[in-house]
Design a protein around this motif. Structure first.
Motif, short mmCIF file in Angstrom:
data_model
loop_
_atom_site.label_atom_id
_atom_site.label_comp_id
_atom_site.label_asym_id
_atom_site.label_seq_id
_atom_site.Cartn_x
_atom_site.Cartn_y
_atom_site.Cartn_z
N HIS A 161 49.22 65.62 11.57
CA HIS A 161 48.79 64.21 11.50
C HIS A 161 48.24 63.86 10.13
O HIS A 161 48.56 62.81 9.56
CB HIS A 161 47.73 63.94 12.58
N ALA A 170 46.96 62.56 16.29
CA ALA A 170 46.38 63.90 16.28
C ALA A 170 47.50 64.89 16.00
O ALA A 170 48.69 64.56 16.15
CB ALA A 170 45.69 64.21 17.60
N ASN A 171 47.14 66.09 15.60
CA ASN A 171 48.15 67.14 15.45
C ASN A 171 48.84 67.37 16.79
O ASN A 171 48.21 67.27 17.86
CB ASN A 171 47.53 68.43 14.96
N ALA A 172 50.10 67.70 16.73
CA ALA A 172 50.87 67.89 17.97
C ALA A 172 51.81 69.07 17.82
O ALA A 172 52.28 69.38 16.72
CB ALA A 172 51.66 66.63 18.31
N GLY A 197 48.77 62.63 20.30
CA GLY A 197 49.22 63.90 19.75
C GLY A 197 50.12 64.61 20.74
O GLY A 197 49.74 65.64 21.29
#
Length: 792
Positions: free
Chosen positions: A721, A691-693, A663
């Protein structure tokens, strides 16, 4: 009473008096305590003895300003007074009525507790109640940056100007951070010592102390408590108190090479032609360069270290103006240096600039008194009048101040022009250098809209708002390499994120050599490329890539290209360091302060938010490193590696272990041979999925002070994500020369589905070596861009 020494005469005589937001308490023996809030997270604590007056706020200038909000409320109880900030009610301070000792609470939990204040002859200090589980870090670094650990627990540490000539480059920052989420800054320039739960014969000790001059005058117990609870917040608050680090121009973050080793007795002595040929040769071979480091040879009178004078040599540089034009056309900046020993030979020098008792100091005829305002004016003018004045159009973009750390033999009781003693001012020396050259010089000259970069061999707390430092003449061996990895991190935790060192080591005086090919690869190139300032420099073997082995030329090509491609990421990290005090090279403990491994594994660090860097700094072929919790991408293979464990790697020569957070979004530019040649109208985005980034790109004109007035551009990136979408936000802000349109090349790592669309239109996706590549046309930076995964 937790071992507190109580005297009936010490108990407070009456209720405290509030004066301008500060509370003053008086003990029965006449000693006084003053508590002053500096906003809602910082509290100043001052103590004086009977008959003394509190020093004025401007007695030292390490604290940048004192006009903070002072809104603490006091409550009287039976045994103590409570002080609470209405804006930060989680922080509470109690003052014991019998002893006037303080306890700092956070959410009703004791964070720091005084045991007693004490005075004994020339010494004074504060004992705190020790906590066996507490860790400490910070305090700048020792001579040459030689540190065995960034965790100071169990150590007795002093951060002081050296007594011996050989004690180079101390970073004198009497500020430390605790694993319990607070910091302490000692507001004194007298010789200091800190004991962090060190074992003694009788008990474990946690205290600080200072030593005054022979007469015992001038010093007071004066410290700032700085609250967190996150260490990032403590560091942010500390650099608000003492000043934000001054941002250098972008070129300072490019590769820096010098003419060291090409002096008067070399077979290839440097002059203007030498520089032009050397640079042209390397540029043709594909190596970048941004910063020309002049070491002595530019100076008139022979160009020798201690025989030259501060002006351009007309024989070796017949036309400095024309040379400056060549440098600019080739995207280069240049540094001018001064060695203290040549002051006496330079125009306008006066013998009365010297300190009163220079006899025991080497080069005693050039031992200036930096408290002398007339000398400080001369010091700036010798640079300005000989090269920096824009009307001359001569070279000069940065200043290298050498050997001002070698005046330690001066007697402690010696009085200086300011009326203060050497004992009080020695730790202040580097601050005065920085003030003279930047606050009193550069910023008031015709250069004031051009960013200064001044680097000194040694530095003092608070001077980060003017200058930075490098770590002196270190040895090319693994011990000093390890020490520099730690010193870099400690400097960042002490307010100096733009710290530098001689990558590869300066010189081995015993074996008369610089770094061998192995150290050149792993240190001068690999580790050096992931340090804030990349300056391979020193005596002995040349540090220029084409002067090394063919294998090391390839290694140099690898790391120079990586450094310059990552410049948007690096320069953004530099902006963040200036805005928040958060270092570019961050100890693991800054992100993982409650993990014991983060305090143990200090030969690795975070490079910005997303990279984990673990230089190979020993003679074996293995590297042990700690991967924090979560998952990580191996930067080279792009494979996902499980974290929360210690791993061992086999290390090929010149290999630098690198990992990227799951992420992460990494902005990059196309490779260019100078930061001045970078194409800002094309941006690469490396997205490490899983993962969210989120990430940010901060850009400006790279040279001027306009960024301080908001002349910069911010672009944010977000990766969802779960929703499989990437958003490039509209650019916020503007600056002279900012791109109005930009093309993008997005590279997804860890993603397999190749159907992506922009505004409902399907995009062409390439699959190359485990990555998905999407190329977007030139688009207005004022418009947001949304890329979404679609159905196959």
């Amino acid at each position: 009473m937790n071992g507190i020494l109580v005297h009936s005469s010490y108990a407070a005589t009456n209720n405290p008096v509030e004066v301008n937001g500060a509370y003053v308490f008086v003990a029965g023996n006449g000693e006084r305590l003053r508590i002053t809030p500096y906003g809602e997270f910082i509290v100043r604590v001052q103590r004086i003895r009977t008959g003394e007056n509190f020093l004025p706020d401007d007695h030292y200038e390490m604290v940048e300003r004192h006009d903070w909000s002072r809104d603490f409320r006091m409550q009287e109880l039976t045994e103590n007074w409570n002080l609470v900030s209405p804006k930060n009610p989680t922080l509470k301070i109690t003052v014991d009525k019998k002893t006037l000792t303080l306890t700092f609470f956070r959410k009703k939990k004791t964070v720091l507790q005084e045991e007693k204040a004490w005075w004994q002859g020339r010494r004074m200090g504060i004992h705190f109640v020790p906590d066996a589980a507490e860790h400490f870090t910070g305090l700048g670094h020792s001579y040459y940056g030689r540190e065995s650990s960034i965790d100071l627990r169990g150590k007795v540490v002093g951060r002081n100007y050296g007594k011996a000539q050989i004690q180079q480059a101390p970073l004198i920052v009497p500020f430390y951070l605790s694993s319990k989420g607070y910091g302490v800054f000692l507001n004194s320039t007298f010789s200091n010592q800190f004991s962090f739960s060190a074992n003694t014969e009788s008990h474990r000790k946690y205290d600080y102390s200072i030593v005054l001059d022979d007469h015992g005058f001038g010093g007071q117990l004066d410290y700032f408590y700085i609250d967190g609870p996150e260490l990032k917040q403590v560091l942010n608050n500390y650099t608000q108190l003492t000043g934000r680090p001054r941002l250098p121009m972008k070129a300072v973050f490019g590769l820096q090479l010098s003419d060291k080793g090409h002096d008067h007795d070399s077979s290839t002595p440097s002059d203007q032609s030498w520089w032009q040929e050397k640079i042209t040769h390397h540029r043709k071979a594909g190596y970048p360069l941004d910063h020309v480091i002049n070491d002595n040879r530019w100076r008139a009178g022979g160009g020798k270290r201690c025989e030259s004078r501060m002006e351009w040599d007309q024989e070796r540089y017949p036309d400095p103006k024309l040379y400056a034009q060549w440098l600019k056309a080739n995207g280069l900046i240049s540094t001018l240096d001064i060695n203290r020993c040549i002051a006496q030979f330079s125009r306008g020098w006066k013998a009365e600039f010297n300190i009163q008792n220079p006899e025991n100091i080497e080069f005693s005829s050039s031992a200036p008194d930096l408290t002398n305002a007339e000398f400080r004016k001369w010091f700036w003018n010798i640079f300005y009048q000989q090269s920096l004045d824009p009307q001359l159009q001569f070279p000069g973009d940065a200043l290298w101040i050498d050997e001002f750390d070698e005046m330690g033999a001066a007697p402690d009781a010696m009085k200086l022009a300011s009326g203060r003693s050497w004992a009080e001012m020695r730790n202040y020396w580097f601050f005065l250098i920085s003030k003279a050259l930047v606050q009193e010089g550069w910023d008031k000259s015709a250069l004031r809209n051009k960013r200064p970069y001044v680097w000194v061999r040694g530095m003092t707390a608070g001077a980060q708002r003017y200058a930075s430092l490098w770590s002196g003449d270190i040895y090319p061996n693994h011990n000093d390499m390890q020490a520099q990895i730690r010193a870099m991190q400690l400097a960042g935790m002490s307010g100096f994120p733009f710290w530098g060192h001689d990558a590869g080591g300066f010189y081995d005086w015993n074996n008369k050599m610089g770094p061998d090919e192995n150290l050149y690869a792993k240190w001068a190139m690999a580790f050096g490329s992931f340090a804030p300032i990349w300056k391979p420099h020193g005596m002995g073997q040349s540090r220029w890539p084409l002067d090394r082995s063919l294998k090391n030329q390839e290694i140099a090509k690898r790391y120079t290209q990586l450094r310059y491609e990552l410049m948007p990421y690096i320069y953004t990290a530099a902006h963040i360091a200036t805005a928040t005090g958060g270092p570019m090279a961050r100890p693991m403990l800054l992100d993982y302060q409650n993990n014991k491994n983060a305090w143990k594994y200090d030969l690795q660090y975070m490079w910005g938010d997303s990279f984990l860097v673990a230089p190979h700094a020993d003679s074996g072929n293995q590297k042990e490193l700690w991967l924090p919790p979560g998952s990580w991408y191996d930067f080279y293979s792009k494979k996902v590696v499980r974290g929360n464990r210690v791993i061992k790697l086999e290390i090929p020569e010149g290999f630098l272990p690198l990992y990227v957070k799951l992420g992460a979004i990494i902005p990059r530019y196309d490779y260019a041979l100078s930061t001045a040649f970078a194409n800002k109208e094309k941006l690469f985005l490396d997205v490490y999925v899983g993962a969210n980034a989120s990430a940010e790109l901060i850009e400006d004109d790279d040279r001027s002070e306009g960024y301080r007035n908001g002349e910069l551009q911010r672009t944010q990136f977000f990766y969802d994500h779960k929703g499989k979408s990437l958003r490039i936000s509209e650019a916020q802000g503007d600056y002279m020369g900012a791109p109005k349109k930009r093309s993008y090349e997005v590279r997804f790592y860890g993603e397999t589905k190749s159907c992506w669309e922009l505004n409902g239109n399907r995009l062409v996706v390439e699959k190359i070596g485990g990555q998905l590549i999407i190329k977007l046309p030139s688009l207005p930076v004022s418009d947001p861009v949304n890329i979404n995964q679609c159905s196959e």
